[in-house]
Design a protein around this motif. Structure first.
Motif, PDB file in Angstrom:
ATOM      1  N   HIS A 118       9.889  -8.346 -29.359  1.00 57.49           N
ATOM      2  CA  HIS A 118      11.488  -9.381 -30.048  1.00 57.49           C
ATOM      3  C   HIS A 118      12.252  -9.281 -28.444  1.00 57.49           C
ATOM      4  CE1 HIS A 118       8.961  -8.517 -33.877  1.00 57.49           C
ATOM      5  NE2 HIS A 118       9.843  -9.565 -33.952  1.00 57.49           N
ATOM      6  N   VAL A 119      12.179  -7.957 -27.448  1.00 63.84           N
ATOM      7  CA  VAL A 119      12.767  -7.882 -26.662  1.00 63.84           C
ATOM      8  C   VAL A 119      12.143  -7.883 -25.402  1.00 63.84           C
ATOM      9  CG1 VAL A 119      15.032  -7.318 -28.250  1.00 63.84           C
ATOM     10  CG2 VAL A 119      13.812  -5.924 -26.635  1.00 63.84           C
ATOM     11  N   ASP A 120      12.677  -8.122 -24.071  1.00 63.42           N
ATOM     12  CA  ASP A 120      12.426  -7.943 -23.316  1.00 63.42           C
ATOM     13  C   ASP A 120      12.136  -6.475 -22.904  1.00 63.42           C
ATOM     14  OD1 ASP A 120      12.341 -10.349 -22.347  1.00 63.42           O
ATOM     15  OD2 ASP A 120      13.866 -10.018 -20.607  1.00 63.42           O
ATOM     16  N   VAL A 121      10.645  -5.693 -22.332  1.00 61.34           N
ATOM     17  CA  VAL A 121      10.337  -4.701 -22.061  1.00 61.34           C
ATOM     18  C   VAL A 121      10.142  -4.527 -21.201  1.00 61.34           C
ATOM     19  CG1 VAL A 121       8.300  -2.523 -22.352  1.00 61.34           C
ATOM     20  CG2 VAL A 121       9.872  -4.072 -24.553  1.00 61.34           C
ATOM     21  N   GLY A 122      10.782  -2.937 -20.331  1.00 69.45           N
ATOM     22  CA  GLY A 122       9.876  -2.559 -19.271  1.00 69.45           C
ATOM     23  C   GLY A 122       9.447  -1.194 -19.189  1.00 69.45           C
ATOM     24  N   PHE A 123       9.073  -0.492 -18.025  1.00 69.43           N
ATOM     25  CA  PHE A 123       8.187   0.807 -18.341  1.00 69.43           C
ATOM     26  C   PHE A 123       8.637   1.951 -17.116  1.00 69.43           C
ATOM     27  CE2 PHE A 123       5.857  -2.580 -19.927  1.00 69.43           C
ATOM     28  CZ  PHE A 123       5.772  -2.423 -21.505  1.00 69.43           C
ATOM     29  N   TRP A 124       9.131   3.379 -17.213  1.00 73.35           N
ATOM     30  CA  TRP A 124       9.041   4.099 -16.697  1.00 73.35           C
ATOM     31  C   TRP A 124       7.684   4.570 -16.721  1.00 73.35           C
ATOM     32  CZ3 TRP A 124      14.029   4.676 -14.502  1.00 73.35           C
ATOM     33  CH2 TRP A 124      14.564   4.206 -14.952  1.00 73.35           C
ATOM     34  N   GLY A 125       7.683   5.248 -15.640  1.00 64.21           N
ATOM     35  CA  GLY A 125       6.222   6.033 -14.506  1.00 64.21           C
ATOM     36  C   GLY A 125       6.704   7.577 -14.803  1.00 64.21           C
ATOM     37  N   GLY A 126       5.606   7.864 -14.631  1.00 60.50           N
ATOM     38  CA  GLY A 126       6.259   9.832 -15.387  1.00 60.50           C
ATOM     39  C   GLY A 126       5.693  10.537 -14.079  1.00 60.50           C
ATOM     40  N   ALA A 127       6.407  11.319 -13.964  1.00 64.32           N
ATOM     41  CA  ALA A 127       5.954  12.211 -12.839  1.00 64.32           C
ATOM     42  C   ALA A 127       5.652  13.372 -13.604  1.00 64.32           C
ATOM     43  CB  ALA A 127       6.753  12.861 -11.870  1.00 64.32           C
ATOM     44  N   LEU A 128       3.893  14.096 -13.328  1.00 62.66           N
ATOM     45  CA  LEU A 128       3.068  15.506 -13.940  1.00 62.66           C
ATOM     46  C   LEU A 128       2.946  16.535 -12.908  1.00 62.66           C
ATOM     47  CD1 LEU A 128       1.076  13.770 -16.553  1.00 62.66           C
ATOM     48  CD2 LEU A 128       3.275  14.609 -16.694  1.00 62.66           C
ATOM     49  N   PRO A 129       2.747  17.683 -12.737  1.00 63.26           N
ATOM     50  CA  PRO A 129       1.984  18.422 -11.596  1.00 63.26           C
ATOM     51  C   PRO A 129       0.474  17.434 -11.419  1.00 63.26           C
ATOM     52  CG  PRO A 129       2.847  19.692 -13.452  1.00 63.26           C
ATOM     53  CD  PRO A 129       3.041  18.091 -14.383  1.00 63.26           C
ATOM     54  N   GLY A 130       0.092  16.867 -10.042  1.00 66.81           N
ATOM     55  CA  GLY A 130      -0.910  17.291  -9.982  1.00 66.81           C
ATOM     56  C   GLY A 130      -1.314  15.382  -9.865  1.00 66.81           C
ATOM     57  N   ASN A 131      -0.134  14.779  -9.568  1.00 67.48           N
ATOM     58  CA  ASN A 131      -0.620  12.957 -10.311  1.00 67.48           C
ATOM     59  C   ASN A 131       0.863  12.534  -8.941  1.00 67.48           C
ATOM     60  OD1 ASN A 131       2.270  12.686 -10.476  1.00 67.48           O
ATOM     61  ND2 ASN A 131       2.168  11.541 -12.058  1.00 67.48           N
ATOM     62  N   VAL A 132       1.254  13.421  -7.578  1.00 68.48           N
ATOM     63  CA  VAL A 132       2.019  12.984  -7.079  1.00 68.48           C
ATOM     64  C   VAL A 132       1.014  11.661  -5.789  1.00 68.48           C
ATOM     65  CG1 VAL A 132       2.229  13.340  -4.298  1.00 68.48           C
ATOM     66  CG2 VAL A 132       2.859  14.878  -6.183  1.00 68.48           C
ATOM     67  N   LYS A 133      -0.621  11.627  -5.938  1.00 63.88           N
ATOM     68  CA  LYS A 133      -1.326  10.520  -5.769  1.00 63.88           C
ATOM     69  C   LYS A 133      -1.392   9.256  -6.524  1.00 63.88           C
ATOM     70  CE  LYS A 133      -5.280  11.384  -8.071  1.00 63.88           C
ATOM     71  NZ  LYS A 133      -4.773  12.426  -9.350  1.00 63.88           N
ATOM     72  N   ASP A 134      -0.495   9.330  -7.763  1.00 75.49           N
ATOM     73  CA  ASP A 134      -0.219   8.720  -8.567  1.00 75.49           C
ATOM     74  C   ASP A 134       0.591   7.600  -8.545  1.00 75.49           C
ATOM     75  OD1 ASP A 134      -2.944   8.036  -9.394  1.00 75.49           O
ATOM     76  OD2 ASP A 134      -2.098  10.213 -10.420  1.00 75.49           O
ATOM     77  N   LEU A 135       1.714   8.353  -7.964  1.00 73.45           N
ATOM     78  CA  LEU A 135       3.488   7.665  -7.680  1.00 73.45           C
ATOM     79  C   LEU A 135       3.500   6.192  -7.057  1.00 73.45           C
ATOM     80  CD1 LEU A 135       5.803  11.310  -8.091  1.00 73.45           C
ATOM     81  CD2 LEU A 135       4.252   9.610  -9.530  1.00 73.45           C
ATOM     82  N   ARG A 136       2.703   6.263  -5.834  1.00 73.48           N
ATOM     83  CA  ARG A 136       3.169   5.309  -4.922  1.00 73.48           C
ATOM     84  C   ARG A 136       2.113   3.843  -5.611  1.00 73.48           C
ATOM     85  NH1 ARG A 136       4.801   3.370  -0.016  1.00 73.48           N
ATOM     86  NH2 ARG A 136       4.735   6.088   0.582  1.00 73.48           N
ATOM     87  N   PRO A 137       1.817   3.625  -6.316  1.00 77.06           N
ATOM     88  CA  PRO A 137       0.723   3.114  -6.602  1.00 77.06           C
ATOM     89  C   PRO A 137       1.053   2.725  -8.146  1.00 77.06           C
ATOM     90  CG  PRO A 137      -0.856   4.864  -6.563  1.00 77.06           C
ATOM     91  CD  PRO A 137       0.234   5.392  -5.860  1.00 77.06           C
ATOM     92  N   LEU A 138       2.206   2.980  -8.790  1.00 78.25           N
ATOM     93  CA  LEU A 138       2.533   2.843  -9.775  1.00 78.25           C
ATOM     94  C   LEU A 138       4.026   1.722  -9.323  1.00 78.25           C
ATOM     95  CD1 LEU A 138       2.531   6.100 -11.888  1.00 78.25           C
ATOM     96  CD2 LEU A 138       1.852   4.042 -12.794  1.00 78.25           C
TER      97      LEU A 138
END
Length: 440
Positions: A118-138
């Motif tokens: 019903h309103v606009d929604v954006g998203f944060w990503g998460g930084a976890l142990p072992g997901n450094v490779k996923d941060l730039r793609p996110l």
């Protein structure tokens, strides 16, 4: 003024970046076209003396959908937001299943939200142990930044970062000038809360030093890597001198706090009332006064809900085992306004803390102000009207609130998203919210 005006709203109290004034606001194509004199000759919805605010932007919301939608969900969370004058929220990467820690998981989250907001929604990503490779793609997929915990998060699927992992994630995020937002409590300073209904034991288990030590570590690493960092839900005023000093040295740090830290106090928490339990905890009244001073002088940038709901059965009377989280989406504006007006603040201050600066934090340059070129997102507030909080009348999925029975100032009459009324006097339109990305 264009001949294509599709909506005009007129109020004796329009809260603009230049202050509160009588004005008529015109809208074309879902965008604010102009802020005109009050008496301008254009047909308008006359709001009388009700205040016209820019829609609030809440950058700290746990929707928990998919996976734990019985705790909340996009449909109910965004209805509660609209009823509270919030027109944009940014969803945290936990406590949904899966957490938003890969592009694939982000895709699942967006699918769960599609057509149900019903309103606009954006998203944060998460930084976890072992997901450094996923941060730039996110980042490239449009998340607004990355959340990390420095102590256990409360859910197994979202583990915290140790100091080495934090430095590694910060280095990666600094490489593309992203933003790391941090739950800053030092696990070495935390102890197990004693079993039972007494709030004092829980409070003692999460001392001020847990926040100050974690924030000191974060600031040190941010200084070393020149990374942008944001301290989430600051509850301890003891950390304020560290933050002010780091900022004076050029460290790129911003800070938020929450309505429950600004309006509630440890002294008033009844035994067994775990609706008041959150992490970090609600602290003493004297500490609350210092947080208000920091808001006034700009050391604290903004106010967000940290809406973290659960089912009622998880809010047991035992502070050691009860879920730690406070539901606040629908009540954040009146809760803050009630306390702010008692302390001599104005609606312009509330808008700065809860709309302009939160929009700036997330880089939402079309949100956060009643000004030409911004989205026509509005909250209509009757500032002098009061109501008593009845949990049964809230639109959160689970009627659990630390504000039950409190009388608050400020009734949200209606909420508008890109020039369309999405909430009015207890009634909702069909969902018109969009899913936002950092890139547009």
């Amino acid at each position: 003024m264009s001949d294509d005006v599709e909506l005009a709203l007129r109020s004796t109290r329009v809260v603009t970046p230049e202050g509160v004034r009588a004005a008529t606001v015109t809208v074309v194509g879902g965008t604010i076209e102009a802020v005109l004199p009050y008496e301008v000759g254009v047909p308008a919805v006359d709001l009388g003396d009700d205040a016209l605010l820019p829609g609030l932007v809440d950058t700290h919301v746990h929707v928990n959908d998919p996976g734990r939608a019985e705790w909340e969900g996009f449909w109910t969370a965004t209805r509660a937001a609209a009823a509270g004058g919030i027109t944009t929220l940014v969803d945290m990467p936990l406590n949904s299943l899966p957490p938003t820690t890969t592009v694939g998981h982000l895709r699942i989250k967006r699918q769960a939200a599609q057509g149900r907001t019903h309103v606009d929604v954006g998203f944060w990503g998460g930084a976890l142990p072992g997901n450094v490779k996923d941060l730039r793609p996110l980042h490239e997929a449009g998340v607004f930044g990355f959340k990390a915990f420095l102590s256990p998060s409360g859910v197994d699927e979202f583990p915290h970062l140790d100091s080495t992992q934090l430095a590694c994630s910060l280095g990666e995020i600094a490489g593309f000038d992203g933003l790391l937002i941090v739950h800053a409590e030092d696990p070495s300073r935390l102890t197990d809360a004693p079993a039972g209904p007494a709030y004092a034991g829980f409070l003692a288990s999460r001392p001020h030093a847990a926040e100050t030590d974690a924030i000191a570590q974060l600031l040190h690493l941010a200084r070393r890597s020149n990374a942008r960092v944001h301290v989430l839900h600051l509850s301890s005023a003891a950390a304020l001198p560290l933050i002010a000093a780091a900022r004076a040295e050029g460290v790129r740090v911003t800070v938020e706090t929450c309505p429950h830290y600004l309006t509630l106090s440890a002294e008033e928490v009844p035994d067994g009332a775990s609706e008041f339990k959150c992490c970090p905890p609600i602290r003493e009244a004297a500490n609350r006064d210092l947080l208000w001073q920091a808001l006034a002088d700009g050391t604290i940038d903004c106010v967000v809900t940290d809406h973290s709901p659960s089912t009622a059965d998880l809010k047991t009377p035992d502070f050691a085992t009860a879920w730690g989280g406070i539901s606040g989406l629908q009540l954040s504006l009146p809760a803050i306004w009630t306390e702010a007006r008692e302390r001599g603040h104005q609606l312009t201050d509330v808008v700065r803390w809860m709309s302009a600066r939160t929009a700036a934090l997330a880089g939402l340059d079309r949100k956060g102000a009643i000004a030409p070129g911004r989205d026509a997102d509005f909250a209509v507030l009757a500032p002098e009207d009061t109501f008593t909080v009845d949990p049964a009348r809230l639109h959160h999925r689970n009627p659990v609130t630390a504000y039950a029975g409190k009388t608050l100032h400020g009734v949200v009459k209606s909420t508008w998203l890109r020039g369309q009324r999405v909430y009015s006097e207890g009634e909702f339109a069909e969902p018109k919210g969009r899913l936002l990305t950092r890139t547009g």
